[in-house]
Scaffold this motif. Structure first.
Motif, short mmCIF file in Angstrom:
data_model
loop_
_atom_site.label_atom_id
_atom_site.label_comp_id
_atom_site.label_asym_id
_atom_site.label_seq_id
_atom_site.Cartn_x
_atom_site.Cartn_y
_atom_site.Cartn_z
N ASN A 40 -4.37 5.24 -6.37
CA ASN A 40 -4.58 5.51 -4.95
C ASN A 40 -5.66 4.63 -4.36
OD1 ASN A 40 -2.65 7.50 -4.79
ND2 ASN A 40 -4.06 9.09 -5.45
N THR A 41 -6.68 4.29 -5.17
CA THR A 41 -7.74 3.43 -4.65
C THR A 41 -7.18 2.05 -4.33
OG1 THR A 41 -9.22 4.63 -6.10
CG2 THR A 41 -10.08 2.66 -5.07
N VAL A 42 -6.36 1.51 -5.24
CA VAL A 42 -5.73 0.22 -4.98
C VAL A 42 -4.88 0.31 -3.72
CG1 VAL A 42 -4.15 -1.51 -5.90
CG2 VAL A 42 -5.76 -0.38 -7.41
N ALA A 43 -4.13 1.40 -3.60
CA ALA A 43 -3.28 1.58 -2.41
C ALA A 43 -4.13 1.58 -1.15
CB ALA A 43 -2.50 2.88 -2.53
N GLY A 91 1.36 6.78 -6.70
CA GLY A 91 0.37 7.81 -7.01
C GLY A 91 0.95 9.20 -6.89
N ARG A 92 1.72 9.40 -5.82
CA ARG A 92 2.34 10.71 -5.61
C ARG A 92 3.37 11.01 -6.70
NH1 ARG A 92 3.85 13.97 -1.01
NH2 ARG A 92 4.50 15.89 -2.04
N GLY A 140 0.82 -1.21 0.00
CA GLY A 140 0.00 0.00 0.00
C GLY A 140 0.85 1.25 0.00
N GLY A 141 1.89 1.28 0.84
CA GLY A 141 2.76 2.45 0.89
C GLY A 141 3.43 2.69 -0.44
#
Lengths: 368, 329
Positions: free
Chosen positions: B311-314, B246-247, B239-240
């Motif tokens: 981001n949603t997956v994260a 994403g960032r 996740g991180g």
């Protein structure tokens, strides 16, 4: 009576172990002399080997030297450890050395960022008499550093951040209260969307503000529009961190207040919010720190003036990030130096805000 | 009357006072406003994208050039550049973030742990324009030597190839500047603290009982980390990293300061010139014509969809790792 007779013996027995002092905790460190010695030997030995290698081959470069030193150090460390230890210990030590090395790289990168910015910014930063009291109006980019300053950019950032704060404080805090105190299925949706929006690229906040306020409402690129773009960035950040702060308020406090007959509104107002005061302040300050250095949305919705403009509703307004951006892209050494001076100001501002947030959020001792 | 009727639970209705009703409605109103506001970012950008997508159709994603004057715009080169910069940032940033998180959570002396956590948080708070300055003025003059070394020794791999002779004595330094590689290094500085904070959080939450069990069975520290800490933190690591991706995909100023715009699809990351979606938007917006504006807004919509998906997956991974780790008492 027999008890009294035995007491001198007891006194002797209890005083003997007490000689080193009262209850010194034993050191739980498992590092032996062997551990320390092999580490130090590998470090120093690797340094020597690499130095000699560089002298012999005529290689050069600080980065290559450091990397080779680290590689040789790992190899030596493994070899020295392997002489007297089983394989799992060798692996354990190698991993520990590698992990510490990776962390050191990150630390050095952060340190070099800060020192480089401050070092390059210091010539402009230390012109106390003009850098903070004058604007860039009528000052050529090539002018020496004792002319002109960044007062207009500091004032612009202060005004824009202030307006953004006024917009996003009630919105962010209200959303956090809604998610934690009111709840329900709709609140979960709000929470998911807010969470997704915190990670969205900041440039999109600028595009959104442009698409609404400038294309639809036909406003100019003023300080107010810039502030709205900043507020769009800041609101989800504040909402999310405020929600975390409210969530850790013990449910028992809420129930005690409700059981005493308080309404939910006054429970939130008098119990929940005051309890979470420090956490809320921290979330706000971190939000401010985040948007005061935000550049991408401003590149899209904000104009940049060279003169002092304190009116957010007319004429363009400059700000610290925009000033830095235009300064370092100018190619003029003196203007670049001013840009780094402004970057140092920004870095100092963020660091102070960050320290303040940490101070407010510090764990309380003996206060429960 | 049957027993089922007797056992049916009593309705536990709750009656709110008028003040509470007003409070709850106000809070819901604010929450709804924020929901509408944030959701309308996507809606507005999507609305602005319709004319452009209608006009250029699929060629908007296959065309590589960006020449609004000649009515030729496309995102393919820009999207490739975006992914390249983000991947460089992740390839550099992921191991460093993982090692830093492991160091802080497992190896650092207890006294210094709080300071290290604060430093990583400070690193996250430093504005990305400062990392852009650092990357352009400090890192670039040093990194071109690394780029040259890579091109010399690994030039046969397509991504490390540079269209110049890296071995010549007066090598063309300008061929190595302003590349996706250097931009990726600067972006990695912005994503390391993000990924590190998430990873450190899940490592610290690895259960003490299992840790002690591993140690009591004779595991070394690394054995304990490998068998307890990392398996428990797996969701957080993934996740991180996705959050960092994403960032990195959306990072603007740090990239804009370093790269020089180039609109050709190329895989050699060490060579001068690339373009990312967000840098394209921020760089061209100031002096854009009306037609170009709408193309840039469309690029913004593509970026929105891309990062929202990542981001949603994260979020799914981070939330899954969180559940169960923290129990409510």
């Amino acid at each position: 009576m027999t008890v009294v007779n035995q007491s001198p013996d007891l006194a002797v027995m209890s005083s003997a172990p007490a000689a080193p002092g009262p209850d010194v905790p034993r050191s739980l460190s498992t590092r032996s002399f062997d551990d320390r010695a092999s580490w130090l030997a590998a470090m120093v030995g690797a340094l020597g080997i690499v130095w000699v290698a560089f002298q012999v081959t005529g290689w050069s470069g600080k980065l290559g030297f450091t990397l080779l030193w680290f590689a040789v150090y790992l190899a030596l460390y493994a070899a020295v450890t392997a002489t007297g230890n089983p394989r799992p210990v060798v692996v354990d030590r190698l991993v520990a050395a590698g992990v510490a090395g990776g962390a050191a790289v990150v630390g050095l990168a952060l340190l070099s960022t800060i020192t480089y910015t401050v070092q390059k910014g210091w010539p402009a930063f230390s012109h106390w008499s003009n850098f903070y009291t004058e604007t860039a109006a009528g000052v050529r980019p090539t002018a020496p550093l004792d002319q002109g300053g960044i007062l207009h950019a500091i004032a612009g950032t202060a005004i824009q951040v202030g307006i953004a704060l006024v917009i996003s404080l009630p919105l962010g805090l209200g959303t956090a209260v809604y998610i934690t105190e009111v709840g329900g299925r709709a609140a979960k949706t709000v929470r998911t969307v807010v969470e997704a929006m915190t990670a969205l690229p900041d440039v999109l906040a600028g595009l959104f503000t442009y698409a609404t306020l400038i294309l639809v409402v036909h406003l100019d690129r003023t300080g107010f529009v810039a502030a709205v773009a900043l507020a769009v960035t800041m609101t989800p950040i504040v909402a999310r961190s405020a929600e975390v702060a409210l969530r850790v308020v013990p449910g028992g406090l809420r129930e005690a207040s409700l059981a005493l007959g308080a309404s939910q509104a006054s429970t939130v107002w008098r119990v929940v919010l005051p309890t979470a005061r420090a956490g809320l302040a921290t979330s706000l300050i971190l939000g401010i720190a985040r948007i005061s250095g935000e550049t991408a949305p401003l590149l899209i919705v904000s104009g940049a003036s060279t003169y002092q403009n304190l009116n957010p509703f007319a004429q363009p307004m400059n700000s610290l990030p925009l000033y830095i951006f235009s300064a370092v892209r100018s190619g003029q050494p003196n203007f670049i130096a001013r840009g780094f001076g402004a970057a140092t100001v920004l870095l100092a501002l963020v660091t102070v805000l960050f320290a303040l947030a940490r101070y407010l959020a510090r764990p309380k001792r003996g206060n429960r | 009357m049957t027993t089922a009727d007797l056992d049916s639970p009593r309705q536990l209705g709750q009656v709110y006072s008028p003040a509470d009703k007003a409070f709850r409605r106000t809070a819901a109103g604010i929450g709804g406003t924020v929901l509408v506001l944030t959701a309308s970012i996507g809606a507005f950008l999507g609305y602005q994208a319709i004319p452009t997508l209608h006009r250029y159709g699929l060629s908007f994603f296959t065309e590589s050039q960006w020449l609004p004057q000649q009515d030729v715009v496309g995102l393919s080169a820009v999207l490739v550049g975006t992914v390249e910069v983000a991947l460089v940032a992740l390839v550099v940033g992921f191991p460093l973030a993982l090692m830093t998180a492991l160091y802080i959570s497992e190896y650092a002396p207890a006294r210094l742990k709080g300071w290290f956590v604060a430093l990583i948080d400070l690193m996250a708070a430093v504005p990305s324009i400062i990392y852009g300055l650092w990357g352009f003025f400090f890192l670039q003059p040093q990194t071109i030597h690394v780029s040259r070394w890579l091109a010399q020794h690994l030039g046969w791999i397509p991504i490390f190839h540079v269209d110049t002779d890296p071995n010549s004595a007066s090598w063309a330094q300008t061929r190595f500047t302003a590349s996706a590689f250097i931009a990726g290094l600067a972006v990695s500085m912005t994503v390391i603290p993000l990924a590190c904070a998430v990873m450190r959080g899940v490592f610290a939450a690895a259960p003490l009982g299992e840790r002690e069990a591993a140690l009591a069975l004779g595991a070394t520290k690394w054995g304990m980390i490998r068998t307890v800490v990392i398996p428990f933190g797996q969701g957080g690591i993934i996740g991180g990293t996705m959050l960092a991706l994403g960032r990195a995909l959306g990072e603007t100023v740090a990239v804009l300061l370093i790269i020089s715009p180039a609109f050709d699809i190329k895989l050699n990351i060490l060579q001068v010139g690339t373009e990312t979606t967000s840098a394209l938007i921020a760089g061209l917006f100031g002096e854009a014509s009306k037609a170009q504006l709408s193309a840039l807004l469309t690029a913004g919509f593509v970026l929105f969809v891309l990062t929202l998906a990542v981001n949603t997956v994260a979020a799914v991974f981070v939330n899954r790792s969180r559940s169960g780790a923290a129990t409510e008492i």
